[in-house]
Structure formats: structure tokens, C-alpha cells
Design an enzyme around this catalytic site. Structure first.
Site, short mmCIF file in Angstrom:
data_model
loop_
_atom_site.label_atom_id
_atom_site.label_comp_id
_atom_site.label_asym_id
_atom_site.label_seq_id
_atom_site.Cartn_x
_atom_site.Cartn_y
_atom_site.Cartn_z
CE LYS A 51 -4.33 -121.92 25.54
NZ LYS A 51 -5.10 -121.70 24.29
CE LYS A 62 -10.28 -125.98 21.15
NZ LYS A 62 -9.13 -125.58 20.33
#
Length: 325
Positions: free
Chosen positions: A107, A214
Site C-alpha cells: 500500500k 473482487k
């Protein structure tokens, strides 16, 4: 056939699972679990999502709990480690939670941090993985085009596999892809797929090299497979910081994709300090199994959300159910 609201409410359990480290600005992950004829499923759109967007996640839970899953093409899914926006000194401890993983998603662009923080974090990951490891970074759309170009150049020394959602809009993705094409760093689209009115637009406009898929926000396994077939781009199946029940849905999706060229982001149960099962779906030798998960009653009780949060989730379930066809 769509199960009735009473049928869903009859099995619904709401949990709040603690995280090992802060992630996406939260310290615990809430989820509503449902039990259908095919097994347990998870409804866990993030709290800030409106009901229209969250309804797709409910459709996905119903798809997994009430419909047969496609025939699997593999019984294990290779996964990446996920490194939150931690200090560089904490990277080794995070990676230790993902045994055998040779790919890490890092991240970056977190609010309150600098590019120097990102560079230090990615350098620590490269040092830990060695030259053979693969590194991808995820900005969650928080850079503008100029910031993204500057950051990709700064991080390029670490031999990035790809950069995920460097900018928010599809137009910006196309521009940063054009500007950095000579660096041979792929651009992956996540939010531009799962939060878009037209999830195929990013593929039709050549704005990305890879799609991050997803199952939850796309309405379930069957809907996601249909999108993948139409898009014609390589994909990475990822999770949304799910319980092991949600991870199981992602694993079943990944198992049904004919070509799976990249390690998937389905190892994130390792970021949870507690789960709903004593046998969570965690990486072993860099991969996870394809199987369903049945929660342990004792753990459902231990991690039961507060009465206030449970009521909030049940009300959300009711509103989203009313939006389904």
C-alpha cells in the site's frame, strides 16, 4: 430464486474481527454472515458504501450461499502478501504472516504519509523478498497523474510488477499508462472496475493492462466470470479484507478462471487478529486451498458485534434486499 428477507435474517450473524495492524483506516473488520443451502456466505461492503453499491455485495453473498459454484480448474490459488502502509521497520513482521509468498502488494499514497515513506516501505519489501520476489503497489486512486508519474519513477528501481489504481479516473489511468509505457510497469484497475457504472469501460478504452476482480462488489462469482470473459484482459482476484468465508468465495472464483497468470490477493485473512473459524484460510507455501468455510459457534459468539452495530447491519441487509430484482 431470491431468498426472502426473513430467510436471510433467520441465519444472519454480525461479527467484528480485530486487525493485526490498522488497514484502510480501520482497526476491526465488520461482516454479516449468512447461511444458505450451499453453505455460509459473507455480506461485508465497507460502511461508507451506499445501499445501491452495497446491494451488489448482497447479490454476491446470495450467489455463493444459494447457487452452485462453477467447476474448479485448480484446488489451490497462489497468493500475494499484503503490506499495509506501515513503517519500513515493520515490513519484515508483516511478510512473516504470509509464509511462502513470493509476491507482495504494498500500500502506498496513504493520507498523512510521503513518497519517501512509500519508497522506504517498498525498499524494505524488496530487501526481504530478494531479487526474485515480485512487488506490486496499490495507491487506491489517491495520486493525480503528475504525482503518479513521479512516484512510479521513484519506485521503478524496485522492479515493480504493476501499479494498482494509481489514479482515480479512467481518463487518468489511460494518461499515466501512456506516460510510463516505456518503463514496462503495468497499470492495474481496481476501483475503476468494482466501483464503476460500467466495469468493462476500462478494458474497452485500453486504460489498464490488468483487472483486479473482487467477487463481492461485482455481484458474485458468476457475474465476475462473465465480466472477465468479456474484458479479455488478465486478472488478479482479490479480497476486501474478508473473513475466511469471504476469502472462500474469492478462491472459488479464482479456481474457475481458465487463465490465472498472476498471484491473487486472497491471503488477507493473515491481517486479521481473529477469524470466524479455527481453521482459517491462510497462505501455506504461498497458496491457499479452494474450500468452503463453516464458522465455529464459539468464535461467532466471541466476535459478535455490539447490539448497535448488529442492528445497523440488519437494517442495511433489509434495505439492500429491497433493491434486488
Amino acid at each position: 430464486m431470491l431468498p426472502s428477507l426473513d430467510e436471510l435474517l433467520g441465519t444472519a450473524r454480525v461479527v467484528a474481527l480485530p486487525l493485526v495492524t490498522r488497514f484502510r483506516g480501520i482497526d476491526s473488520r465488520e461482516a454479516l454472515l449468512l447461511h444458505g443451502p450451499e453453505g455460509w456466505a459473507e455480506f461485508s461492503p465497507f460502511a461508507e458504501y451506499d445501499d445501491e453499491e452495497a446491494a451488489a455485495w448482497l447479490r454476491a453473498a446470495i450467489d455463493f450461499g444459494w447457487e452452485k459454484t462453477p467447476a474448479p480448474l485448480r484446488d489451490r490459488i497462489p497468493v500475494n502478501a499484503t503490506v499495509p502502509a506501515v513503517d519500513a521497520a515493520e515490513v519484515a513482521a508483516v511478510l512473516a504472516r504470509f509464509p511462502g509468498c513470493r509476491t507482495a502488494k504494498v500500500k502506498v499514497a496513504a493520507p498523512g504519509q510521503t513518497l519517501a515513506d512509500d519508497v522506504a516501505r517498498v525498499r524494505a519489501v524488496r530487501d526481504a523478498l530478494g531479487p526474485e520476489g515480485r512487488i506490486r503497489v496499490d495507491a487506491n486512486g489517491l495520486w493525480n497523474v503528475d504525482e503518479a508519474e513521479h512516484a512510479i519513477h521513484a519506485l521503478n528501481e524496485f522492479d515493480l510488477e504493476y501499479v494498482e489504481q494509481p489514479c482515480a479516473s479512467i481518463e487518468e489511468l489511460a494518461e499515466i499508462r501512456r506516460r510510463t509505457a516505456y518503463l514496462d510497469v503495468g497499470v492495474a484497475a481496481d476501483e475503476s472496475v468494482r466501483r464503476a457504472d460500467d466495469p468493462l469501460l476500462v478494458a474497452r478504452t485500453d486504460s489498464a493492462d490488468i483487472l483486479v476482480i473482487k467477487a463481492g462488489p461485482l455481484g458474485g462469482i458468476h457475474a465476475a466470470l462473465a465480466l472477465i470473459a468479456q474484458a479479455g484482459l488478465p486478472v488478479v482476484v482479490s479480497s476486501a479484507l474478508d473473513t475466511s468465508i469471504g476469502i472462500a468465495m474469492g478462491a472459488h472464483l479464482a479456481a474457475a478462471i481458465p487463465g490465472l497468470d498472476f498471484d491473487c490477493g486472497l491471503g488477507t485473512a493473515s491481517l486479521l487478529a481473529g477469524d470466524v473459524t479455527g481453521d482459517p484460510i491462510l497462505p501455506v507455501d504461498g497458496s491457499i486451498p479452494v474450500r468452503r468455510v463453516t464458522p465455529d459457534p464459539d468464535l461467532l459468539d466471541r466476535y459478535q458485534a455490539s447490539a448497535e452495530r448488529t442492528a445497523w447491519w440488519l437494517a442495511r441487509l433489509s434495505r439492500c434486499h429491497a433493491l434486488l430484482p
